[in-house]
Design an enzyme around this catalytic site. Structure first.
Site, PDB file in Angstrom:
ATOM      1  N   HIS A   1      -9.235  -3.605  -2.517  1.00  0.00           N
ATOM      2  CA  HIS A   1      -8.234  -2.867  -1.738  1.00  0.00           C
ATOM      3  C   HIS A   1      -8.607  -1.380  -1.680  1.00  0.00           C
ATOM      4  CE1 HIS A   1      -3.817  -2.120  -0.609  1.00  0.00           C
ATOM      5  NE2 HIS A   1      -4.285  -0.903  -0.872  1.00  0.00           N
ATOM      6  N   GLU A   2      -9.013  -0.823  -2.820  1.00  0.00           N
ATOM      7  CA  GLU A   2      -9.349   0.607  -2.863  1.00  0.00           C
ATOM      8  C   GLU A   2     -10.644   0.913  -2.114  1.00  0.00           C
ATOM      9  OE1 GLU A   2      -6.916   2.171  -3.634  1.00  0.00           O
ATOM     10  OE2 GLU A   2      -5.922   0.568  -4.737  1.00  0.00           O
TER      11      GLU A   2
ATOM     12  N   CYS B   1       0.855  -1.183   0.000  1.00  0.00           N
ATOM     13  CA  CYS B   1       0.000   0.000   0.000  1.00  0.00           C
ATOM     14  C   CYS B   1       0.892   1.233   0.000  1.00  0.00           C
ATOM     15  CB  CYS B   1      -0.887  -0.020   1.252  1.00  0.00           C
ATOM     16  SG  CYS B   1      -2.038   1.362   1.360  1.00  0.00           S
TER      17      CYS B   1
ATOM     18  N   HIS C   1     -10.239   1.186   1.537  1.00  0.00           N
ATOM     19  CA  HIS C   1      -9.730   2.474   2.037  1.00  0.00           C
ATOM     20  C   HIS C   1     -10.876   3.444   2.333  1.00  0.00           C
ATOM     21  CE1 HIS C   1      -5.398   2.110   1.933  1.00  0.00           C
ATOM     22  NE2 HIS C   1      -5.348   1.807   0.643  1.00  0.00           N
TER      23      HIS C   1
HETATM   24  C1  SB7 Z   1      -1.680  -4.802  -4.213  1.00  0.00           C
HETATM   25  C2  SB7 Z   1      -1.571  -3.432  -4.295  1.00  0.00           C
HETATM   26  C3  SB7 Z   1      -2.705  -2.662  -4.452  1.00  0.00           C
HETATM   27  C4  SB7 Z   1      -3.927  -3.264  -4.506  1.00  0.00           C
HETATM   28  C5  SB7 Z   1      -4.040  -4.633  -4.423  1.00  0.00           C
HETATM   29  C6  SB7 Z   1      -2.914  -5.394  -4.282  1.00  0.00           C
HETATM   30  C7  SB7 Z   1      -2.653  -1.155  -4.555  1.00  0.00           C
HETATM   31  C8  SB7 Z   1      -1.499  -0.500  -3.898  1.00  0.00           C
HETATM   32  C9  SB7 Z   1      -1.588   0.993  -3.921  1.00  0.00           C
HETATM   33  N1  SB7 Z   1      -2.470   1.464  -2.920  1.00  0.00           N
HETATM   34  O1  SB7 Z   1      -2.039   1.721  -1.711  1.00  0.00           O
HETATM   35  C10 SB7 Z   1      -3.761   1.831  -3.235  1.00  0.00           C
HETATM   36  O2  SB7 Z   1      -4.598   1.959  -2.165  1.00  0.00           O
HETATM   37 NI    NI Z   2      -3.635   1.079  -0.398  1.00  0.00          NI
END
Ligand code: SB7
Ligand code: NI
Length: 184
Positions: free
Chosen positions: A153-154, A110, A157
């Site tokens: 993942h987003e 992240c 957040h």
């Molecule tokens: C690995 C990385 C991400 C999502 C899923 C698996 C995004 C990394 C960048 N971020 O911190 C976005 O929130």
């Molecule tokens: Ni992230």
């Protein structure tokens, strides 16, 4: 231009808040912020620009990560079948998901976390999301595998959730129930 100095790091409360819905239509400022979030991702994946401005590569970015507690995300990536995903979205919402789960065999990282956190992050294998794009069209996306992982993942957040919240406490590499690996 968004650079690493704008990225909020873990420990800041904005990353733990439930972000507010964007009132549609969004303000010009909100539209511009979302456009800048997407530009950050593109820049971060351009070797020359990333080097010049010291940008850490990212495939996604959520508004709370730049200190803005609003439901806006940007994604910019290709999945393992070279399918391209590039979106700035307002109020994304998971409307359905599979029972089956998946996880990245290499774990997740992240932009707001300046350390490696080892372990499998269980995610739904398939999700359907609804959102409003930058032109304010309502869109529905059916996502699976890597693409589904990135969007989860987003959207996490926006709900104050960090990827490591999902990692098994005692044994980070426990294979999640109902899950098959998603390999990079
Ligand atoms: C690995 C990385 C991400 C999502 C899923 C698996 C995004 C990394 C960048 N971020 O911190 C976005 O929130
Ligand atoms: Ni992230």
């Amino acid at each position: 231009m968004i650079t690493m100095k704008d990225i909020v790091r873990e420990g800041e409360t904005v990353l733990r808040e439930v972000a507010k819905e964007v009132q549609l239509p969004p303000s010009e400022e909100e539209k511009q912020i979302l456009a800048e979030m997407l530009t950050y991702l593109k820049n971060s994946q351009d070797e020359e620009i990333a080097k010049k401005y010291n940008l850490r590569a990212g495939v996604g970015l959520a508004a709370p990560q730049i200190g803005i507690s609003k439901r806006m995300i940007a994604v910019h990536f290709e999945d393992f079948n070279d399918k391209k995903y590039s979106y700035g979205l307002f109020n994304p919402k998971i409307v359905s998901h599979s029972v089956a789960k998946t996880y990245l065999s290499g774990g997740e990282g992240c932009l707001s976390v300046d350390r490696e956190v080892p372990g499998y992050v269980p995610r739904y294998e398939k999700i359907t999301i609804k959102a409003f794009d930058q032109d304010l069209n309502e869109i529905k996306l059916k996502l699976k595998g890597y693409a589904a992982i990135v969007f989860q993942h987003e959207i996490d957040h926006l709900n104050g959730v960090m990827f490591y919240d999902h990692i098994h406490q005692d044994n980070p590499f426990t294979i999640p129930e109902n899950a098959t690996a998603c390999d990079a």
